[in-house]
Design a protein around this motif. Structure first.
Motif, PDB file in Angstrom:
ATOM      1  N   ARG A  44      -2.498  -8.437 -18.540  1.00 12.64           N
ATOM      2  CA  ARG A  44      -3.666  -8.011 -18.447  1.00 12.64           C
ATOM      3  C   ARG A  44      -4.670  -8.989 -18.835  1.00 12.64           C
ATOM      4  NH1 ARG A  44      -6.347  -3.133 -17.293  1.00 12.64           N
ATOM      5  NH2 ARG A  44      -8.463  -2.956 -18.480  1.00 12.64           N
ATOM      6  N   ALA A  45      -5.671  -9.264 -18.024  1.00  9.99           N
ATOM      7  CA  ALA A  45      -6.724 -10.285 -18.354  1.00  9.99           C
ATOM      8  C   ALA A  45      -7.689  -9.718 -19.668  1.00  9.99           C
ATOM      9  CB  ALA A  45      -7.561 -10.476 -17.347  1.00  9.99           C
ATOM     10  N   PRO A  46      -7.848 -10.596 -20.418  1.00  9.35           N
ATOM     11  CA  PRO A  46      -8.868  -9.948 -21.573  1.00  9.35           C
ATOM     12  C   PRO A  46     -10.170  -9.277 -21.246  1.00  9.35           C
ATOM     13  CG  PRO A  46      -8.882 -12.489 -21.628  1.00  9.35           C
ATOM     14  CD  PRO A  46      -7.948 -11.811 -20.453  1.00  9.35           C
ATOM     15  N   VAL A  47     -10.510  -8.491 -21.879  1.00  9.86           N
ATOM     16  CA  VAL A  47     -11.946  -7.883 -21.515  1.00  9.86           C
ATOM     17  C   VAL A  47     -13.011  -8.633 -22.347  1.00  9.86           C
ATOM     18  CG1 VAL A  47     -10.804  -5.769 -21.128  1.00  9.86           C
ATOM     19  CG2 VAL A  47     -11.822  -6.183 -23.712  1.00  9.86           C
ATOM     20  N   GLN A  48     -12.831  -9.247 -23.242  1.00  5.57           N
ATOM     21  CA  GLN A  48     -13.912  -9.952 -23.990  1.00  5.57           C
ATOM     22  C   GLN A  48     -13.051 -11.100 -24.686  1.00  5.57           C
ATOM     23  OE1 GLN A  48     -16.954  -9.435 -24.389  1.00  5.57           O
ATOM     24  NE2 GLN A  48     -17.525  -7.460 -23.673  1.00  5.57           N
ATOM     25  N   SER A  49     -13.893 -12.247 -25.121  1.00  2.95           N
ATOM     26  CA  SER A  49     -13.416 -13.279 -25.887  1.00  2.95           C
ATOM     27  C   SER A  49     -14.338 -13.416 -27.081  1.00  2.95           C
ATOM     28  CB  SER A  49     -13.552 -14.545 -25.199  1.00  2.95           C
ATOM     29  OG  SER A  49     -12.891 -15.616 -25.765  1.00  2.95           O
ATOM     30  N   VAL A  50     -13.616 -13.631 -28.169  1.00  2.00           N
ATOM     31  CA  VAL A  50     -14.311 -13.521 -29.350  1.00  2.00           C
ATOM     32  C   VAL A  50     -13.730 -14.664 -30.577  1.00  2.00           C
ATOM     33  CG1 VAL A  50     -14.442 -10.803 -29.536  1.00  2.00           C
ATOM     34  CG2 VAL A  50     -12.661 -12.092 -30.723  1.00  2.00           C
ATOM     35  N   LYS A  51     -14.699 -14.984 -31.321  1.00  7.30           N
ATOM     36  CA  LYS A  51     -14.296 -16.156 -32.291  1.00  7.30           C
ATOM     37  C   LYS A  51     -13.530 -15.643 -33.296  1.00  7.30           C
ATOM     38  CE  LYS A  51     -18.427 -18.935 -30.954  1.00  7.30           C
ATOM     39  NZ  LYS A  51     -17.512 -20.081 -30.411  1.00  7.30           N
ATOM     40  N   PRO A  52     -12.669 -16.391 -34.200  1.00  4.67           N
ATOM     41  CA  PRO A  52     -12.061 -15.769 -35.337  1.00  4.67           C
ATOM     42  C   PRO A  52     -13.273 -15.309 -36.062  1.00  4.67           C
ATOM     43  CG  PRO A  52     -11.013 -17.678 -34.580  1.00  4.67           C
ATOM     44  CD  PRO A  52     -12.247 -17.601 -33.811  1.00  4.67           C
ATOM     45  N   GLY A  53     -12.846 -14.295 -36.968  1.00  2.00           N
ATOM     46  CA  GLY A  53     -13.913 -13.707 -38.051  1.00  2.00           C
ATOM     47  C   GLY A  53     -14.765 -12.735 -37.487  1.00  2.00           C
ATOM     48  N   THR A  54     -14.923 -12.558 -36.121  1.00  2.00           N
ATOM     49  CA  THR A  54     -15.674 -11.764 -35.378  1.00  2.00           C
ATOM     50  C   THR A  54     -15.465 -10.104 -35.977  1.00  2.00           C
ATOM     51  OG1 THR A  54     -16.023 -12.979 -33.582  1.00  2.00           O
ATOM     52  CG2 THR A  54     -16.672 -10.641 -33.284  1.00  2.00           C
ATOM     53  N   VAL A  55     -16.611  -9.506 -36.180  1.00  2.00           N
ATOM     54  CA  VAL A  55     -16.338  -7.942 -36.444  1.00  2.00           C
ATOM     55  C   VAL A  55     -16.738  -7.165 -34.893  1.00  2.00           C
ATOM     56  CG1 VAL A  55     -17.651  -6.013 -37.641  1.00  2.00           C
ATOM     57  CG2 VAL A  55     -17.358  -8.380 -38.844  1.00  2.00           C
ATOM     58  N   VAL A  56     -15.607  -6.383 -34.758  1.00  2.00           N
ATOM     59  CA  VAL A  56     -15.779  -5.861 -33.559  1.00  2.00           C
ATOM     60  C   VAL A  56     -15.785  -4.447 -33.611  1.00  2.00           C
ATOM     61  CG1 VAL A  56     -14.675  -5.405 -31.350  1.00  2.00           C
ATOM     62  CG2 VAL A  56     -14.331  -7.717 -32.564  1.00  2.00           C
ATOM     63  N   GLU A  57     -16.805  -3.848 -33.165  1.00  2.02           N
ATOM     64  CA  GLU A  57     -17.175  -2.124 -33.057  1.00  2.02           C
ATOM     65  C   GLU A  57     -16.591  -1.748 -31.917  1.00  2.02           C
ATOM     66  OE1 GLU A  57     -20.737  -0.691 -34.481  1.00  2.02           O
ATOM     67  OE2 GLU A  57     -21.409  -2.572 -35.354  1.00  2.02           O
ATOM     68  N   LEU A  58     -15.347  -1.059 -31.782  1.00  5.56           N
ATOM     69  CA  LEU A  58     -15.076  -0.559 -30.428  1.00  5.56           C
ATOM     70  C   LEU A  58     -14.584   1.045 -30.659  1.00  5.56           C
ATOM     71  CD1 LEU A  58     -11.568  -0.246 -31.028  1.00  5.56           C
ATOM     72  CD2 LEU A  58     -11.804  -2.703 -31.124  1.00  5.56           C
ATOM     73  N   TYR A  59     -14.497   1.357 -29.064  1.00  4.24           N
ATOM     74  CA  TYR A  59     -14.266   2.948 -29.039  1.00  4.24           C
ATOM     75  C   TYR A  59     -12.708   2.948 -28.358  1.00  4.24           C
ATOM     76  CZ  TYR A  59     -14.444   7.458 -26.480  1.00  4.24           C
ATOM     77  OH  TYR A  59     -13.898   8.714 -26.291  1.00  4.24           O
ATOM     78  N   THR A  60     -12.185   3.696 -28.991  1.00  2.00           N
ATOM     79  CA  THR A  60     -10.921   4.037 -28.228  1.00  2.00           C
ATOM     80  C   THR A  60     -10.617   5.649 -27.768  1.00  2.00           C
ATOM     81  OG1 THR A  60      -9.555   4.578 -30.477  1.00  2.00           O
ATOM     82  CG2 THR A  60      -9.690   2.075 -29.872  1.00  2.00           C
ATOM     83  N   GLU A  61     -10.097   5.730 -26.875  1.00  5.23           N
ATOM     84  CA  GLU A  61      -9.881   7.155 -26.202  1.00  5.23           C
ATOM     85  C   GLU A  61      -8.400   7.650 -26.809  1.00  5.23           C
ATOM     86  OE1 GLU A  61     -10.579  10.283 -25.474  1.00  5.23           O
ATOM     87  OE2 GLU A  61     -12.095   9.274 -24.067  1.00  5.23           O
ATOM     88  N   ASP A  62      -8.400   9.009 -26.802  1.00  2.00           N
ATOM     89  CA  ASP A  62      -6.994   9.475 -27.226  1.00  2.00           C
ATOM     90  C   ASP A  62      -5.841   9.354 -26.559  1.00  2.00           C
ATOM     91  OD1 ASP A  62      -6.925  11.549 -25.410  1.00  2.00           O
ATOM     92  OD2 ASP A  62      -8.077  12.941 -26.641  1.00  2.00           O
ATOM     93  N   CYS A  63      -4.780   9.671 -26.793  1.00  2.00           N
ATOM     94  CA  CYS A  63      -3.639   9.281 -25.904  1.00  2.00           C
ATOM     95  C   CYS A  63      -3.332   9.922 -24.521  1.00  2.00           C
ATOM     96  CB  CYS A  63      -2.165   9.680 -26.879  1.00  2.00           C
ATOM     97  SG  CYS A  63      -1.787  11.230 -26.920  1.00  2.00           S
TER      98      CYS A  63
END
Length: 330
Positions: A17-36
């Motif tokens: 799967r292709a990445p959804v975002q590209s980030v630099k090392p050290g990046t703080v990422v706030e993300l939402y995850t859905e349940d199983c």
């Protein structure tokens, strides 16, 4: 950086799967995850076999491409916070899934388990979840202990693995040890690592015996960083107090051996001990927390308190640096 996926953007594999975002090392990422269950199981009447569609289970958010990360490196993921996103969560039993039932590969003559759903009340401010029995007038409060059951990177050799399968790339390890304050280390197999995360649990007992935790959507903050030129053979975790190695395989004995072998050899490398001296140290000072015992592979952890390592530092102090960054975030 903040990222909340649309339902169509959720992934069900590691790799492929292709990445959804590209980030630099050290990046703080706030993300939402859905349940199983992808948020489809909301009431006790919502049976997963009816409202969910296989194989669209156990979705993950991502993958994230970490710039400059190459095969042979190690991705470091520090979990700053894990917070339930809703005031309810669910768990369930299934006819042929879990540790105490016949399965599709191990047929038995007794009737299959009933498919039942339990709905938990989640009170983040009070730090509790409320269990309600389905067949009786009984309820009890338990402390919130949020964790992620599924985390990892893309596998090697062009493989694409279902998110429900744990292995050396990570995946559905279902260990309560993967909570806030932990730094997880994953060996990088493809450029960018392609990290993904999901399967939040408000809490879970060791083993995930019935096949599910208290499944919940999560708002999670992580820091993604890289250790260049150092490969991690199987997922490892570090807290302020301990080092841990994860092994995922079948039978459970092999998962146990994998985790213990990695912790022994890691301890020897960190301390300069002879391998058998490290074996003796881990044998007497270590513990063995259980991950899942119901997925396509089982997961075991080997855990050693850092106080026995004579101040040896893993990954040149990466965990301590990320912990310091986390303090500025919070």
């Amino acid at each position: 950086m903040k990222y909340k996926p649309d339902i169509s953007e959720l992934s069900y594999t590691f790799g492929g799967r292709a990445p959804v975002q590209s980030v630099k090392p050290g990046t703080v990422v706030e993300l939402y995850t859905e349940d199983c269950f992808g948020g489809r199981v909301r009431e006790v009447t919502d049976l997963p076999s009816v409202v969910c569609e296989f194989p669209y289970l156990n979705p993950v958010t991502g993958p994230f491409h970490v710039e400059g990360t190459e095969p042979g490196d190690t991705l470091a993921v520090h979990f700053v916070s894990i917070t339930p996103a809703r005031d309810w969560a669910v768990s369930s039993t299934f006819p042929h899934f879990g540790a105490l039932t016949g399965t599709h590969t191990t047929a038995t003559l007794q009737p299959p388990l009933d498919e039942l759903v339990w709905r938990y009340d989640v009170d983040v401010d009070a730090g509790i979840v409320r269990y309600h029995a389905r067949r009786g007038d009984f309820s009890v409060e338990m402390p919130l202990d949020p964790m992620h059951g599924t985390a990892g990177v893309a596998p090697a050799a062009f493989e694409s693995r279902m998110t429900i399968v744990p292995d050396v790339h990570g995946g559905n390890m279902d260990t309560p040890e993967l909570r806030a304050g932990v730094t997880a280390y994953f060996g990088v197999n493809v450029p960018g690592a392609l990290f993904a995360l999901g399967d939040g649990h408000c809490r879970q007992g060791d083993g995930e015996v019935c096949g599910t935790g208290i499944e919940a959507a999560m708002n999670t903050v992580v820091i993604l960083d890289v250790v260049k030129g150092v490969f991690t053979p199987t997922p490892r975790f570090e807290t302020d107090e301990a080092l841990m190695s994860a092994g995922s395989a079948r039978p459970l004995e092999d998962a146990y051996r994998m985790s213990q072998h990695d912790l022994v050899t890691w301890t020897a490398a960190l301390t300069g001990l002879d391998e058998l001296d490290a074996y003796q140290l881990v044998s007497q000072a270590g513990t063995a927390p259980v991950g899942n015992v119901c997925d396509p592979n089982y997961t075991m952890l080997a855990k050693l308190p850092k106080k026995y390592l004579n101040k040896a530092m893993a990954y040149e102090g990466m965990h301590a640096r990320l912990r310091e960054t986390a303090r500025t975030v919070t």
